[in-house]
Scaffold this motif. Structure first.
Motif, mmCIF file in Angstrom:
data_model
loop_
_atom_site.group_PDB
_atom_site.id
_atom_site.type_symbol
_atom_site.label_atom_id
_atom_site.label_comp_id
_atom_site.label_asym_id
_atom_site.label_seq_id
_atom_site.Cartn_x
_atom_site.Cartn_y
_atom_site.Cartn_z
ATOM 1 N N LYS A 1 0.319 -1.078 0.122
ATOM 2 C CA LYS A 1 0.010 -0.183 0.063
ATOM 3 C C LYS A 1 0.863 1.364 0.036
ATOM 4 C CE LYS A 1 -3.829 2.081 2.860
ATOM 5 N NZ LYS A 1 -4.285 1.708 3.658
ATOM 6 N N GLU A 2 1.837 1.086 0.704
ATOM 7 C CA GLU A 2 2.862 2.515 0.895
ATOM 8 C C GLU A 2 3.482 3.162 -0.241
ATOM 9 O OE1 GLU A 2 4.373 2.107 5.586
ATOM 10 O OE2 GLU A 2 5.544 0.630 4.090
ATOM 11 N N PHE A 3 3.985 1.093 -0.587
ATOM 12 C CA PHE A 3 5.272 1.491 -2.158
ATOM 13 C C PHE A 3 3.451 2.177 -3.418
ATOM 14 C CE2 PHE A 3 5.652 -0.415 -6.101
ATOM 15 C CZ PHE A 3 7.202 0.168 -6.594
ATOM 16 N N LEU A 4 2.607 1.832 -3.067
ATOM 17 C CA LEU A 4 1.416 2.136 -4.297
ATOM 18 C C LEU A 4 1.332 3.494 -4.275
ATOM 19 C CD1 LEU A 4 1.046 -0.171 -5.662
ATOM 20 C CD2 LEU A 4 -1.891 0.528 -5.229
ATOM 21 N N LYS A 5 1.260 4.139 -2.865
ATOM 22 C CA LYS A 5 1.089 5.307 -3.304
ATOM 23 C C LYS A 5 2.594 6.372 -3.180
ATOM 24 C CE LYS A 5 -0.383 8.561 1.610
ATOM 25 N NZ LYS A 5 1.192 8.606 1.991
ATOM 26 N N MET A 6 3.523 5.716 -3.156
ATOM 27 C CA MET A 6 4.463 6.106 -3.553
ATOM 28 C C MET A 6 4.488 6.871 -4.444
ATOM 29 S SD MET A 6 9.028 5.123 -2.111
ATOM 30 C CE MET A 6 10.156 6.283 -3.265
ATOM 31 N N THR A 7 4.305 5.267 -5.531
ATOM 32 C CA THR A 7 4.380 5.900 -7.405
ATOM 33 C C THR A 7 3.363 6.478 -7.510
ATOM 34 O OG1 THR A 7 4.887 3.110 -7.312
ATOM 35 C CG2 THR A 7 3.690 3.797 -8.672
ATOM 36 N N LYS A 8 2.270 6.716 -7.307
ATOM 37 C CA LYS A 8 1.550 7.666 -7.736
ATOM 38 C C LYS A 8 1.381 9.130 -7.244
ATOM 39 C CE LYS A 8 -2.817 4.925 -7.423
ATOM 40 N NZ LYS A 8 -4.204 5.065 -6.506
ATOM 41 N N GLU A 9 2.264 8.998 -6.445
ATOM 42 C CA GLU A 9 2.502 10.904 -5.781
ATOM 43 C C GLU A 9 4.355 11.267 -6.230
ATOM 44 O OE1 GLU A 9 2.059 10.818 -0.926
ATOM 45 O OE2 GLU A 9 4.407 10.599 -2.085
ATOM 46 N N LYS A 10 4.741 10.172 -6.726
ATOM 47 C CA LYS A 10 6.180 10.519 -7.882
ATOM 48 C C LYS A 10 5.318 10.464 -9.794
ATOM 49 C CE LYS A 10 9.476 10.055 -4.233
ATOM 50 N NZ LYS A 10 9.654 10.993 -3.606
ATOM 51 N N GLN A 11 5.053 9.724 -9.735
ATOM 52 C CA GLN A 11 4.279 9.552 -11.058
ATOM 53 C C GLN A 11 3.666 11.490 -11.437
ATOM 54 O OE1 GLN A 11 1.234 6.089 -11.430
ATOM 55 N NE2 GLN A 11 2.699 5.367 -11.821
ATOM 56 N N ALA A 12 2.972 11.393 -9.958
ATOM 57 C CA ALA A 12 2.411 13.123 -11.134
ATOM 58 C C ALA A 12 3.763 13.931 -10.609
ATOM 59 C CB ALA A 12 1.305 12.902 -9.268
ATOM 60 N N LEU A 13 5.085 13.801 -9.155
ATOM 61 C CA LEU A 13 5.681 14.619 -9.947
ATOM 62 C C LEU A 13 6.105 14.749 -10.996
ATOM 63 C CD1 LEU A 13 6.911 16.349 -7.373
ATOM 64 C CD2 LEU A 13 9.000 14.402 -7.397
ATOM 65 N N VAL A 14 6.553 13.948 -11.475
ATOM 66 C CA VAL A 14 7.467 13.800 -12.486
ATOM 67 C C VAL A 14 6.518 14.453 -13.709
ATOM 68 C CG1 VAL A 14 9.531 13.508 -11.447
ATOM 69 C CG2 VAL A 14 7.889 11.465 -12.264
ATOM 70 N N GLU A 15 5.068 13.469 -14.238
ATOM 71 C CA GLU A 15 3.971 14.052 -14.314
ATOM 72 C C GLU A 15 4.119 12.582 -15.602
ATOM 73 O OE1 GLU A 15 3.482 17.124 -16.904
ATOM 74 O OE2 GLU A 15 4.166 18.606 -15.447
ATOM 75 N N PHE A 16 4.821 11.873 -14.981
ATOM 76 C CA PHE A 16 5.081 10.000 -15.581
ATOM 77 C C PHE A 16 3.735 9.170 -15.482
ATOM 78 C CE2 PHE A 16 6.469 5.750 -16.059
ATOM 79 C CZ PHE A 16 7.565 6.110 -17.355
ATOM 80 N N ILE B 1 8.724 19.260 -19.258
ATOM 81 C CA ILE B 1 8.844 17.963 -18.427
ATOM 82 C C ILE B 1 9.734 17.187 -17.256
ATOM 83 C CG2 ILE B 1 7.341 16.009 -18.035
ATOM 84 C CD1 ILE B 1 5.621 16.340 -20.365
ATOM 85 N N VAL B 2 10.904 16.793 -18.101
ATOM 86 C CA VAL B 2 11.790 16.137 -16.893
ATOM 87 C C VAL B 2 12.440 17.253 -16.622
ATOM 88 C CG1 VAL B 2 14.005 15.274 -17.830
ATOM 89 C CG2 VAL B 2 11.980 14.470 -19.829
ATOM 90 N N SER B 3 12.899 18.425 -17.319
ATOM 91 C CA SER B 3 13.223 19.826 -16.471
ATOM 92 C C SER B 3 12.492 20.211 -14.902
ATOM 93 C CB SER B 3 13.604 21.306 -17.136
ATOM 94 O OG SER B 3 14.039 20.850 -18.371
ATOM 95 N N ASN B 4 11.393 20.076 -15.726
ATOM 96 C CA ASN B 4 10.314 20.559 -13.885
ATOM 97 C C ASN B 4 10.686 19.610 -12.578
ATOM 98 O OD1 ASN B 4 9.659 22.920 -15.263
ATOM 99 N ND2 ASN B 4 7.503 21.892 -15.901
ATOM 100 N N GLY B 5 10.652 17.958 -13.907
ATOM 101 C CA GLY B 5 10.486 17.220 -12.700
ATOM 102 C C GLY B 5 12.042 17.317 -11.755
ATOM 103 N N ILE B 6 12.850 17.334 -12.277
ATOM 104 C CA ILE B 6 13.982 17.754 -11.803
ATOM 105 C C ILE B 6 14.278 18.703 -10.619
ATOM 106 C CG2 ILE B 6 16.906 17.589 -11.923
ATOM 107 C CD1 ILE B 6 16.599 15.975 -14.209
ATOM 108 N N ASN B 7 13.708 19.766 -11.389
ATOM 109 C CA ASN B 7 14.038 20.634 -10.624
ATOM 110 C C ASN B 7 13.370 20.766 -8.925
ATOM 111 O OD1 ASN B 7 15.201 22.490 -11.162
ATOM 112 N ND2 ASN B 7 13.718 23.186 -13.502
#
Lengths: 481, 257
Positions: free
Chosen positions: B118-133, B183-189
């Motif tokens: 569950k935690e892993f999935l939550k993290m996945t969703k957050e990071k996906q949103a963060l880097v627009e993946f 998108i890539v740059s925003n993610g890294i920033n």
């Protein structure tokens, strides 16, 4: 290079996990093969005359047959006179309950990972264990009985259901089929019998575990599965053997019969002792497996994960007799070190609108040689029949080999046959990519191989898919080149 | 955080890094530029531990630990992340399953408890949103059938998931159209922090308009020949590399006299 060497060394040093021998009193026939051997086995099992007669026909056919020469390896000299054809735990051969089983034998089963005492409570798996030649016990029998399902050793079936045995035994694989099938007919020791009555869906996976224990013995089990109209059964066999310097022969026959609307799923996880890294010892696995879809819409599917044996020679086949019947063959075959596999399938489209699908995934590592050999035949009546074959090879290292021998014959021009084949290599780049994400080389290979074999592993029942995944990783441990 | 001292490396007997010195501190972004064949990608490969390079001299330290002594997977677990110039495809292995395996290895190494599904999935969703993946890409086989841009974005998604200390981006901008670059740059920033550091390997000043570096270094002929701030990148954009090459060879011939 250094890293590769180190890993290859690790692989070489990894021992076969199931190589132990069980210290147990055995009743072993003298070595050698003649008519008396056949009579001895039949007498030991108190068989009726008709079965002895059939064995004798098999023996006569065996004497006339030549060893096959078309396979992609040199057939080893097998001295049929130096093998013992019957070995059984000495105590009373059949047990009414687990309490009567020799505790040493039970410990063996635990080492094999099948604690039967627990299996009783586990939902979903009924196990028949064939230890050398004799079926030791069949768990879950009672529950299956209530549904009219017969799941027992073939010896018991001969006694309790002779009409079914007489009608179907040898009806798919005749006693003259090939030298190993004829030999099996003559000396088959035991095996499993399954009958699913009309309209019954077998509620659990049926499973047989084969184990060769005694020295200088061959194992010749015989399996017969009959799925009556509109029934369903999923069946799994597993096998292991001790480590020995001599080669041991395993020549089994499996026959499947699916009536109108019935479905049989047959899965094998084969992990016989493969021999050592120089190719000394190991099991010669010469097996004849064939299923017949006798009625309309019948379906048979073979799934095999072949990781063991010094030589595997096996072509689970399907006769698509009924119109709209279908057959599937899913195979992962791994050869490492000096292992040889020549395996594939034969699918005979006899009825109209029959369908078949073949997915074969060969994996070669070490000096292993892996051949896919397949025949797809469209008969004159196979109108609108369809076949799709996908045949992939994966190479690990530079010393192994992958070979493909697809045969196609069509006598009906409305039939379609598709064939796709690929060969790839596990690249250092793939392994390094996974390393760079924190995954070590062993696990990287496991991930890559399991990904490659996924389409086949997905066909296995859940609990065995996990087992098979582990086995694949173990077999290939350290083989990155 | 990262300290490279007089690093020399060969590939197939040919010296390709000829005495690199570089200090990277936490919170910093360094850009390494230079013409083709100057050794930029080799430096990235050597830091990640690719085995076909032979280190002949020098040291590399990561937070006081000798990086060159570690296997590639240990370097990764210690927090070195390489965004590959050409990410490989691995059929049948789902992106998510792969990341879960990687993350769990890294967490074990860092003495962190395993994440629940569950935690892993939550993290996945957050990071996906963060880097627009896109979630659909996350569930596909690893890089299989991905476009060049999707592969690069997957590298950044992995970076976000694995939370490394030191990220080396090897020409992550190459082959990206302007939208993907943004998108890539925003993610890294968004991933930049006071605790991590980035080394951007790039040909073009364009990337540095989006990710502003603290330092810019020019790699030529296996050595860092010039270091400066972001203005150096602009100067390079304007003048090309030829003046640096001339300067370098001029010095070299002077040294020989």
């Amino acid at each position: 290079m250094e890293k590769d060497d180190l890993m290859l060394e690790q692989l070489a040093n990894r021992e076969y996990e199931f190589g132990f021998v069980t210290a147990i009193d055995m009743d072993i026939s003298e070595i050698g093969l003649n008519e008396d051997t056949v009579r001895f086995i039949s007498a030991k099992k108190n068989e009726p005359q008709w079965l002895l007669d059939w064995r004798m026909k098999g023996f006569k056919a065996f004497q006339k047959q030549e060893m096959p020469q078309w396979q992609n390896f040199k057939m080893p000299e097998i001295d049929f006179q130096s093998i013992s054809y019957y070995a059984a735990p000495k105590q009373q051969a059949k047990y009414a309950s687990l309490d009567e089983v020799d505790p040493e034998l039970l410990r063996t089963f635990e080492k094999l990972g099948i604690p039967m005492s627990e299996q009783k409570h586990l939902a979903g798996v009924a196990v028949d264990v064939v230890f050398d030649s004799v079926s030791v016990t069949t768990t879950y029998k009672k529950h299956l009985n209530e549904l009219g399902i017969i799941f027992c050793s073939i010896s018991d079936a001969v006694k309790e259901h002779p009409e079914l045995i007489q009608k179907y035994l040898g009806s798919v694989v005749p006693h003259t089929d090939n030298v190993f099938a004829s030999l099996n007919t003559a000396v088959f020791s035991d095996g499993s019998f399954v009958y699913i009555p009309k309209g019954v869906r077998c509620p659990m996976e049926l499973s047989t575990y084969f184990r060769i224990n005694a020295e200088n013995t061959g194992q010749f089990e015989r399996t017969l599965i009959i799925a009556d109209e509109d029934s369903y059964v999923s069946y799994l066999e597993g096998c292991t053997a001790p480590m020995r310097d001599e080669n041991q022969l395993h020549a089994a026959v499996v026959e499947l019969i699916a009536m109108k609307g019935a479905e049989i799923k047959y899965s094998t996880v084969q992990n016989w002792y493969p021999g050592d890294k120089e190719g000394k010892g190991g099991i010669f696995n010469f097996v004849t497996k064939r299923g017949a879809c006798r009625g309309e819409r019948a379906k048979i599917s073979w799934t095999q994960v072949e990781t063991g044996s010094a030589i595997t020679w096996k072509y689970p086949s399907i006769l698509l007799q009924g119109d709209y019947s279908s057959g599937e063959f899913y195979s992962v075959a791994v050869t490492n070190n000096m292992q040889i596999a020549d395996t594939g399938t034969k699918i005979y489209h006899l009825g109209a609108h029959t369908k078949s699908r073949i997915i074969s995934k060969g994996i070669s590592a070490g000096k292993g040689q892996n051949s896919y050999r397949g025949l797809v035949q469209m008969g004159p009546k196979a109108a609108y029949a369809r076949n799709f074959t996908q045949c992939d090879s994966l190479l690990i290292g530079d010393l192994c080999g992958a070979h493909t021998f697809p045969y196609i014959e069509s006598k009906n021009n409305t039939a379609t046959i598709e064939h796709e084949a690929t060969t790839s290599k596990i690249g250092e780049d793939q392994v390094f990519y996974l390393n760079q994400r924190g995954i070590d080389a062993e696990q990287a290979i496991a991930l890559i191989v399991n990904g490659y074999a996924k389409d086949v592993l997905n066909q296995l029942p859940m609990e065995f898919a996990v087992e098979a995944q582990k086995l694949l990783s173990l077999t290939l441990e350290g083989s990155v080149g | 955080m990262l300290s490279i001292k007089n690093l020399h490396a060969n590939i197939e007997g040919k010296e390709i890094l000829k005495g690199i010195n570089l200090e990277v501190k936490a919170g910093e972004v360094h850009a390494i530029m230079g013409p083709n064949g100057s050794g930029k990608s080799s430096l990235a490969s050597v830091l990640a531990g690719r085995e076909n390079y032979e280190i002949t001299e020098g040291e590399v330290w990561l937070d006081g630990k000798n990086l060159l002594d570690m296997k590639p997977e240990v370097r990764a677990r210690e927090g070195v992340f390489l965004a590959f110039q050409y990410p490989v495809e691995i059929p049948g292995v789902s992106n998510i399953n792969f990341l879960r395996t990687a993350l769990s290895e890294i967490r074990i190494h860092r003495n962190l408890p395993p994440l629940s599904a569950k935690e892993f999935l939550k993290m996945t969703k957050e990071k996906q949103a963060l880097v627009e993946f896109e979630a659909k890409l996350a569930n596909r086989s690893l890089n299989q059938g991905f476009s060049g841009g999707e592969k690069k974005r997957n590298e950044v998604f992995q970076l976000a998931m694995l939370e490394p200390k030191l990220s080396i981006l090897d020409e992550t901008d190459s082959g990206l159209d302007i939208d993907a670059l943004r998108i890539v740059s925003n993610g890294i920033n968004k991933l930049r922090s006071a605790d991590n550091a980035f080394v951007l390997i790039t040909h073009y000043q364009r990337l540095l308009e989006y990710i502003v570096p603290d330092f810019v270094h020019v790699l030529y002929n296996g050595q860092i020949v010039r270091s400066g701030t972001k203005e150096l990148a602009l100067e390079l954009e304007e003048k090309g590399y030829d003046w640096l090459k001339e300067e370098f060879h001029g010095n070299e011939s002077i040294n020989k006299i």
